[in-house]
Design a protein around this motif. Structure first.
Motif, mmCIF file in Angstrom:
data_model
loop_
_atom_site.group_PDB
_atom_site.id
_atom_site.type_symbol
_atom_site.label_atom_id
_atom_site.label_comp_id
_atom_site.label_asym_id
_atom_site.label_seq_id
_atom_site.Cartn_x
_atom_site.Cartn_y
_atom_site.Cartn_z
ATOM 1 N N LEU A 205 0.833 -1.202 0.000
ATOM 2 C CA LEU A 205 0.000 0.000 0.000
ATOM 3 C C LEU A 205 0.871 1.257 0.000
ATOM 4 C CD1 LEU A 205 -2.722 -1.095 2.604
ATOM 5 C CD2 LEU A 205 -2.847 -1.202 0.103
ATOM 6 N N MET A 206 2.092 1.105 0.513
ATOM 7 C CA MET A 206 3.029 2.229 0.608
ATOM 8 C C MET A 206 3.799 2.475 -0.690
ATOM 9 S SD MET A 206 3.622 4.264 2.936
ATOM 10 C CE MET A 206 5.356 4.747 2.929
ATOM 11 N N ASP A 207 3.753 1.538 -1.617
ATOM 12 C CA ASP A 207 4.539 1.694 -2.848
ATOM 13 C C ASP A 207 4.155 2.978 -3.585
ATOM 14 O OD1 ASP A 207 5.992 -0.599 -2.528
ATOM 15 O OD2 ASP A 207 4.763 -1.827 -3.883
ATOM 16 N N ASP A 208 5.162 3.677 -4.112
ATOM 17 C CA ASP A 208 4.829 4.882 -4.870
ATOM 18 C C ASP A 208 4.515 4.502 -6.323
ATOM 19 O OD1 ASP A 208 7.245 4.458 -6.134
ATOM 20 O OD2 ASP A 208 8.315 5.932 -4.922
ATOM 21 N N TYR A 266 -0.952 -6.821 -24.014
ATOM 22 C CA TYR A 266 -0.710 -6.907 -22.564
ATOM 23 C C TYR A 266 -0.047 -5.650 -22.012
ATOM 24 C CZ TYR A 266 -1.882 -11.904 -22.774
ATOM 25 O OH TYR A 266 -2.516 -13.092 -22.941
ATOM 26 N N GLY A 267 0.820 -5.047 -22.826
ATOM 27 C CA GLY A 267 1.489 -3.810 -22.403
ATOM 28 C C GLY A 267 0.471 -2.737 -22.028
ATOM 29 N N ASP A 268 -0.548 -2.597 -22.874
ATOM 30 C CA ASP A 268 -1.597 -1.599 -22.604
ATOM 31 C C ASP A 268 -2.379 -1.959 -21.350
ATOM 32 O OD1 ASP A 268 -0.814 -0.408 -24.915
ATOM 33 O OD2 ASP A 268 -2.529 -1.098 -26.127
ATOM 34 N N MET A 269 -2.665 -3.237 -21.254
ATOM 35 C CA MET A 269 -3.444 -3.673 -20.097
ATOM 36 C C MET A 269 -2.673 -3.401 -18.801
ATOM 37 S SD MET A 269 -4.972 -7.386 -19.095
ATOM 38 C CE MET A 269 -5.901 -7.605 -17.569
ATOM 39 N N LYS A 270 -1.383 -3.704 -18.834
ATOM 40 C CA LYS A 270 -0.567 -3.492 -17.636
ATOM 41 C C LYS A 270 -0.458 -2.018 -17.281
ATOM 42 C CE LYS A 270 2.535 -7.475 -17.951
ATOM 43 N NZ LYS A 270 3.956 -7.769 -18.226
ATOM 44 N N LYS A 271 -0.345 -1.175 -18.302
ATOM 45 C CA LYS A 271 -0.251 0.256 -18.043
ATOM 46 C C LYS A 271 -1.509 0.743 -17.329
ATOM 47 C CE LYS A 271 2.535 1.881 -21.608
ATOM 48 N NZ LYS A 271 2.375 2.195 -23.030
ATOM 49 N N GLN A 272 -2.650 0.277 -17.846
ATOM 50 C CA GLN A 272 -3.919 0.647 -17.249
ATOM 51 C C GLN A 272 -4.021 0.105 -15.819
ATOM 52 O OE1 GLN A 272 -6.498 2.490 -18.815
ATOM 53 N NE2 GLN A 272 -7.267 2.542 -16.711
ATOM 54 N N LEU A 273 -3.623 -1.145 -15.657
ATOM 55 C CA LEU A 273 -3.696 -1.775 -14.337
ATOM 56 C C LEU A 273 -2.820 -1.029 -13.335
ATOM 57 C CD1 LEU A 273 -4.689 -4.078 -12.518
ATOM 58 C CD2 LEU A 273 -2.817 -5.499 -13.389
ATOM 59 N N ALA A 274 -1.608 -0.666 -13.778
ATOM 60 C CA ALA A 274 -0.699 0.069 -12.893
ATOM 61 C C ALA A 274 -1.333 1.400 -12.485
ATOM 62 C CB ALA A 274 0.644 0.289 -13.577
ATOM 63 N N ALA A 275 -1.936 2.080 -13.456
ATOM 64 C CA ALA A 275 -2.556 3.376 -13.155
ATOM 65 C C ALA A 275 -3.703 3.203 -12.166
ATOM 66 C CB ALA A 275 -3.051 4.025 -14.438
ATOM 67 N N ASP A 276 -4.490 2.143 -12.355
ATOM 68 C CA ASP A 276 -5.639 1.936 -11.481
ATOM 69 C C ASP A 276 -5.226 1.482 -10.086
ATOM 70 O OD1 ASP A 276 -7.228 2.780 -13.519
ATOM 71 O OD2 ASP A 276 -7.893 0.776 -14.140
ATOM 72 N N ILE A 277 -4.173 0.674 -10.007
ATOM 73 C CA ILE A 277 -3.666 0.290 -8.685
ATOM 74 C C ILE A 277 -3.155 1.535 -7.973
ATOM 75 C CG2 ILE A 277 -1.830 -0.949 -7.446
ATOM 76 C CD1 ILE A 277 -2.110 -3.230 -9.453
ATOM 77 N N ASN A 278 -2.464 2.373 -8.734
ATOM 78 C CA ASN A 278 -1.954 3.597 -8.103
ATOM 79 C C ASN A 278 -3.101 4.489 -7.624
ATOM 80 O OD1 ASN A 278 0.209 5.486 -7.369
ATOM 81 N ND2 ASN A 278 -0.792 6.771 -8.896
ATOM 82 N N PHE A 280 -5.927 3.549 -6.680
ATOM 83 C CA PHE A 280 -6.511 2.908 -5.510
ATOM 84 C C PHE A 280 -5.650 3.146 -4.266
ATOM 85 C CE2 PHE A 280 -6.932 -0.624 -2.598
ATOM 86 C CZ PHE A 280 -8.308 -0.726 -2.453
ATOM 87 N N CYS A 281 -4.339 2.991 -4.430
ATOM 88 C CA CYS A 281 -3.430 3.080 -3.278
ATOM 89 C C CYS A 281 -3.114 4.520 -2.850
ATOM 90 C CB CYS A 281 -2.104 2.381 -3.576
ATOM 91 S SG CYS A 281 -2.244 0.596 -3.732
ATOM 92 N N ALA A 282 -3.171 5.458 -3.800
ATOM 93 C CA ALA A 282 -2.687 6.818 -3.511
ATOM 94 C C ALA A 282 -3.331 7.445 -2.267
ATOM 95 C CB ALA A 282 -2.850 7.707 -4.733
#
Ligand code: TRP
Length: 329
Positions: A205-208, A266-278, A280-282
């Motif tokens: 949860l702390m990951d930037d 998959y690259g696009d999917m991962k980019k989106q996933l990373a953005a959405d995880i961020n 969520f966590c921010a």
């Protein structure tokens, strides 16, 4: 109202797997039960006799639980070592806990194997301390993971045995509340089924933002679907499961559709996933930092929690002393 209590090991940081497992069920429970949560710093001495900075680890985990939404007004949160009456109960329970049964506990055997130079009595009596943590408050329910079931059975055994030995109906047997049964299992990023600290496949949860992106972009995939509407192999299903947790329905459907018609990148999917995880966590991350900067508030939360827990445990211990025959209350 039923009483709920659970202990938290002060090791490291919370990850998404913890969030959607234990933490989320604690937050749900604080509205339905009379909850208390505590940070099990005494227990950590069984494996780490000379902790680096135990106060700091306690503060870290406290800030993370508060940031996730544990509300100390609803659910007092305290530090195990602040509540001394538990020690007295630990002593009494130890007098009726037998070497043979303690030695047979799987986690003891496991620890004895992994730390052969430090097979200490605290490790052996880990289940008695855990029983004292809960019985001191005569709690009804204990939210725990699967790995704690044997400790819970020992707790119930010690409760029954106390009642039998002293011929009383004093302790009730605390029930396990298996939150993992209805919790979402959060997959790891390495294609393994589960996010876990020891697997090294976690998003904390702390990951930037940059760390999250790096971790997600490195996640294992395959060479892509080869048939329309084919079943997803585990590595891919895992990414979709994560997406289900943090992304909108539309985003999920968009990539699911792309997978089914084999146009997915998959690259696009991962980019989106990373953005959405961020995304969520921010807000959680920001609250963690706020709490960590406000040590005065955290100390107040822990002090108030200790006060409530000490009062509750003292009451039980006065009765226990009386039952055993030490004093007339
Ligand atoms: N043994 C628990 C764990 O490893 C932590 C713990 C200590 C606990 N005392 C407890 C959990 C009492 C529930 C109730 O996660």
């Amino acid at each position: 109202m039923e009483k709920v209590i659970s202990g938290i090991r002060p090791t490291g940081h919370l990850h998404l797997g913890n969030y959607f497992g234990a933490v989320k069920s604690f937050i749900d429970m604080q509205d339905k039960y009379q909850c208390m949560f505590f940070i099990a710093d005494w227990h950590s001495l069984t494996t780490h006799p000379t902790p680096e900075d135990i106060r700091q680890s306690v503060r870290t985990i406290l800030s993370e639980y508060l940031a996730c939404g544990i509300d100390p007004e609803k659910a007092p949160i305290y530090v195990q070592s602040d509540v001394k009456p538990v020690l007295e109960l630990y002593l009494y329970l130890n007098m009726n806990a037998y070497l043979g049964e303690l030695e047979r506990v799987t986690s003891f055997k496991e620890k004895a194997r992994t730390q052969p130079d430090n097979v200490n009595a605290g490790l052996l009596t880990y289940p008695t301390l855990m029983a004292a943590d809960v019985l001191a408050h005569k709690a009804d329910k204990v939210p725990v993971g699967k790995d704690q079931e044997q400790n819970m059975e020992m707790m119930r055994l010690f409760a029954r045995r106390f009642n039998r030995i002293y011929n009383v109906e004093f302790f009730k047997e605390p029930e396990s509340y298996h939150f993992y049964k209805n919790a979402v299992k959060v997959p790891g990023l390495d294609g393994s089924g589960k996010m876990g600290k020891s697997q090294g496949n976690c998003i904390y949860l702390m990951d930037d933002e940059a760390t999250i992106r790096k971790k997600v972009m490195k996640a294992v995939t395959d060479s892509g679907p080869t048939q329309l509407n084919q079943e997803k192999p585990e590595v891919i299903a895992n990414l979709f499961t994560l997406m289900e947790l943090v992304s909108t329905r539309e985003t999920y459907d968009y990539f699911n559709e792309a997978y089914n018609n084999m146009s997915i990148r998959y690259g696009d999917m991962k980019k989106q996933l990373a953005a959405d995880i961020n995304a969520f966590c921010a807000p959680i991350r920001e609250r963690i930092l706020e709490f960590q900067a406000n040590r005065e508030y955290m100390d107040k939360v822990a002090a108030r929690g200790a006060e409530i827990a000490t009062e509750s445990a003292s009451k039980t211990l006065a009765e226990v002393r009386h039952i055993i025959g030490f004093s007339s209350k």
